[in-house]
Write a protein that holds these residues in place. Structure first.
Motif, mmCIF file in Angstrom:
data_model
loop_
_atom_site.group_PDB
_atom_site.id
_atom_site.type_symbol
_atom_site.label_atom_id
_atom_site.label_comp_id
_atom_site.label_asym_id
_atom_site.label_seq_id
_atom_site.Cartn_x
_atom_site.Cartn_y
_atom_site.Cartn_z
ATOM 1 N N SER A 28 34.772 48.876 35.218
ATOM 2 C CA SER A 28 35.928 48.356 34.476
ATOM 3 C C SER A 28 35.535 47.094 33.697
ATOM 4 N N ILE A 41 34.680 43.684 31.966
ATOM 5 C CA ILE A 41 33.495 43.012 31.413
ATOM 6 C C ILE A 41 32.212 43.772 31.794
ATOM 7 N N ASP A 100 29.777 50.133 41.884
ATOM 8 C CA ASP A 100 31.193 49.754 42.003
ATOM 9 C C ASP A 100 31.777 50.404 43.258
ATOM 10 N N ASP A 125 29.937 48.608 47.785
ATOM 11 C CA ASP A 125 30.807 47.455 48.040
ATOM 12 C C ASP A 125 29.859 46.275 48.159
ATOM 13 N N VAL A 126 29.952 45.322 47.236
ATOM 14 C CA VAL A 126 28.958 44.245 47.199
ATOM 15 C C VAL A 126 29.036 43.309 48.400
ATOM 16 N N ASN A 157 28.422 41.009 38.817
ATOM 17 C CA ASN A 157 29.655 40.802 38.032
ATOM 18 C C ASN A 157 30.919 41.170 38.800
ATOM 19 N N TYR A 180 38.905 31.144 44.086
ATOM 20 C CA TYR A 180 38.169 31.574 42.889
ATOM 21 C C TYR A 180 37.324 30.426 42.338
ATOM 22 N N VAL A 208 39.582 36.686 29.492
ATOM 23 C CA VAL A 208 39.270 37.949 28.824
ATOM 24 C C VAL A 208 40.332 38.946 29.272
ATOM 25 N N THR A 224 41.396 41.773 30.688
ATOM 26 C CA THR A 224 40.962 42.923 31.489
ATOM 27 C C THR A 224 42.023 43.144 32.563
HETATM 28 P P1 NAD Z 1 38.017 44.068 36.341
HETATM 29 O O1 NAD Z 1 39.069 44.066 37.364
HETATM 30 O O2 NAD Z 1 38.279 44.718 35.024
HETATM 31 O O3 NAD Z 1 36.671 44.697 36.934
HETATM 32 C C1 NAD Z 1 36.165 44.331 38.191
HETATM 33 C C2 NAD Z 1 35.363 45.478 38.764
HETATM 34 O O4 NAD Z 1 34.819 45.034 40.022
HETATM 35 C C3 NAD Z 1 36.213 46.730 39.061
HETATM 36 O O5 NAD Z 1 35.583 47.883 38.545
HETATM 37 C C4 NAD Z 1 36.278 46.767 40.592
HETATM 38 O O6 NAD Z 1 36.366 48.075 41.129
HETATM 39 C C5 NAD Z 1 34.943 46.094 40.942
HETATM 40 N N1 NAD Z 1 34.922 45.562 42.316
HETATM 41 C C6 NAD Z 1 35.893 44.849 42.940
HETATM 42 N N2 NAD Z 1 35.519 44.567 44.190
HETATM 43 C C7 NAD Z 1 34.285 45.106 44.371
HETATM 44 C C8 NAD Z 1 33.376 45.151 45.449
HETATM 45 N N3 NAD Z 1 33.662 44.594 46.639
HETATM 46 N N4 NAD Z 1 32.191 45.781 45.272
HETATM 47 C C9 NAD Z 1 31.893 46.362 44.085
HETATM 48 N N5 NAD Z 1 32.720 46.370 43.029
HETATM 49 C C10 NAD Z 1 33.905 45.736 43.163
HETATM 50 O O7 NAD Z 1 37.631 42.523 36.149
HETATM 51 P P2 NAD Z 1 36.847 41.727 34.995
HETATM 52 O O8 NAD Z 1 37.839 40.847 34.338
HETATM 53 O O9 NAD Z 1 35.996 42.626 34.195
HETATM 54 O O10 NAD Z 1 35.941 40.772 35.905
HETATM 55 C C11 NAD Z 1 34.552 40.926 36.054
HETATM 56 C C12 NAD Z 1 33.956 39.583 36.449
HETATM 57 O O11 NAD Z 1 34.197 38.639 35.411
HETATM 58 C C13 NAD Z 1 34.535 38.978 37.732
HETATM 59 O O12 NAD Z 1 33.507 38.376 38.483
HETATM 60 C C14 NAD Z 1 35.483 37.920 37.193
HETATM 61 O O13 NAD Z 1 35.697 36.879 38.114
HETATM 62 C C15 NAD Z 1 34.713 37.452 35.971
HETATM 63 N N6 NAD Z 1 35.534 36.771 34.975
HETATM 64 C C16 NAD Z 1 36.583 37.403 34.395
HETATM 65 C C17 NAD Z 1 37.337 36.709 33.458
HETATM 66 C C18 NAD Z 1 38.504 37.345 32.781
HETATM 67 O O14 NAD Z 1 39.263 36.600 32.137
HETATM 68 N N7 NAD Z 1 38.713 38.645 32.871
HETATM 69 C C19 NAD Z 1 37.015 35.384 33.116
HETATM 70 C C20 NAD Z 1 35.938 34.786 33.741
HETATM 71 C C21 NAD Z 1 35.187 35.485 34.662
#
Ligand code: NAD
Length: 260
Positions: free
Chosen positions: A15, A17, A36, A63-64, A90, A155, A188, A190
């Motif tokens: 999903s 980023i 994932d 699962d990380v 990520n 966070y 971002v 998402t």
């Molecule tokens: P998202 O929810 O679109 O995607 C996150 C993905 O992580 C999902 O596919 C989910 O299934 C997977 N996931 C969750 N728990 C997991 C686990 N235990 N093991 C493996 N996979 C797992 O989120 P995103 O916005 O794309 O976020 C991705 C990263 O970017 C995160 O670390 C988030 O903190 C960081 N981030 C996001 C933003 C934002 O504004 N969206 C800003 C700064 C940082």
């Protein structure tokens, strides 16, 4: 082709980023493993990549927070493609709550996904990178690696922690050709962010439009969201960079929300 035949593992790439990073890496010739917990979406992402770019891609159930699953997942990539060149740690979630209401179980879950995940995936990939004398590790930090916001105790703590872990790995692994850097995105759009809008609106007692215009974008220079493509380009830059000149660093991409 900046990543021709490079073996890249991207966690949380089913999903948002991570998914955009996986597509960008594949467009530059990388072989991409989508790691994932959401296997259906991970498989779909891998199939999309194969169809679109004609490159190799695979989905890995991981699962990380599980050492066993991380080790088995990384091993399955090495069994298939021989090594690991690029790791993007990520995977992440968001839980918002004022500290007095923040459940301890939620705190531990947040630290486990963001910090244990970065530690375990790095630990599993580094021996393969050492064997070949090169590798690039990228952690997904946040503006919240540098700055605090209300309701985000776990966070902000986890994202600050990633800077420390990255710097230690940069020092330990640099002499063996392995670099570590952190990307710090602003907001971002998402699923992770969409979920927070109604939650923050309720907690802060303001309308959803105000969460977007004031809380999320109020301090940007142009009231714009950062995009998944913006972050994927930064992730490509770090992955393809050739030397230790760029290690132990963090790069903020946030429309000027945070400047340093
Ligand atoms: P998202 O929810 O679109 O995607 C996150 C993905 O992580 C999902 O596919 C989910 O299934 C997977 N996931 C969750 N728990 C997991 C686990 N235990 N093991 C493996 N996979 C797992 O989120 P995103 O916005 O794309 O976020 C991705 C990263 O970017 C995160 O670390 C988030 O903190 C960081 N981030 C996001 C933003 C934002 O504004 N969206 C800003 C700064 C940082």
């Amino acid at each position: 082709m900046k990543l021709k035949d490079k073996v890249c593992i991207v966690t949380g790439a089913a999903s948002g980023i991570g998914n955009a990073i996986a597509h960008t890496y594949a467009s530059e010739g990388g072989k991409v493993a989508i790691a994932d917990i959401n296997m259906d979406s991970a498989q779909k992402a891998a199939d999309d990549i194969k169809a679109r770019f004609g490159t190799e891609a695979m989905a890995i159930a991981m699962d990380v927070t599980s050492e066993e699953q991380v080790e088995a997942g990384v091993q399955s990539v090495v069994d298939a493609w021989g090594t690991v060149d690029v790791l993007v740690s990520n995977a992440g979630i968001q839980i918002v709550n004022p500290i007095e209401d923040f459940a301890f179980a939620d705190w531990k879950k947040m630290l486990a996904i963001h910090l244990d995940g970065a530690f375990l995936t790095s630990k599993a990939c580094i021996p393969h990178m050492y064997k070949q004398g090169s590798g690039s590790i990228i952690f997904m930090g946040s503006v919240h690696s540098k700055e605090a916001s209300k309701l985000k105790s776990a966070y902000v703590t986890a994202k600050h922690g990633l800077l420390g872990l990255s710097r230690v790995i940069a020092k330990e692994a640099g002499p063996r050709g392995v670099r570590t850097n952190v990307i710090c995105p602003g907001f971002v759009r998402t699923p992770l962010v969409d979920k927070q809008i109604p939650e923050q609106s309720k907690e802060l007692g303001i309308p959803e439009e105000e969460v977007i215009s004031k809380v999320m974008l109020g301090q940007t220079v142009d009231a714009e969201f950062t995009t998944v493509e913006d972050i994927a380009q930064v992730a490509l830059f770090f992955a393809a960079f050739q030397t230790n000149a760029l290690t132990g660093q963090s790069l903020i991409a946030s429309h000027g929300w945070f400047m340093e």
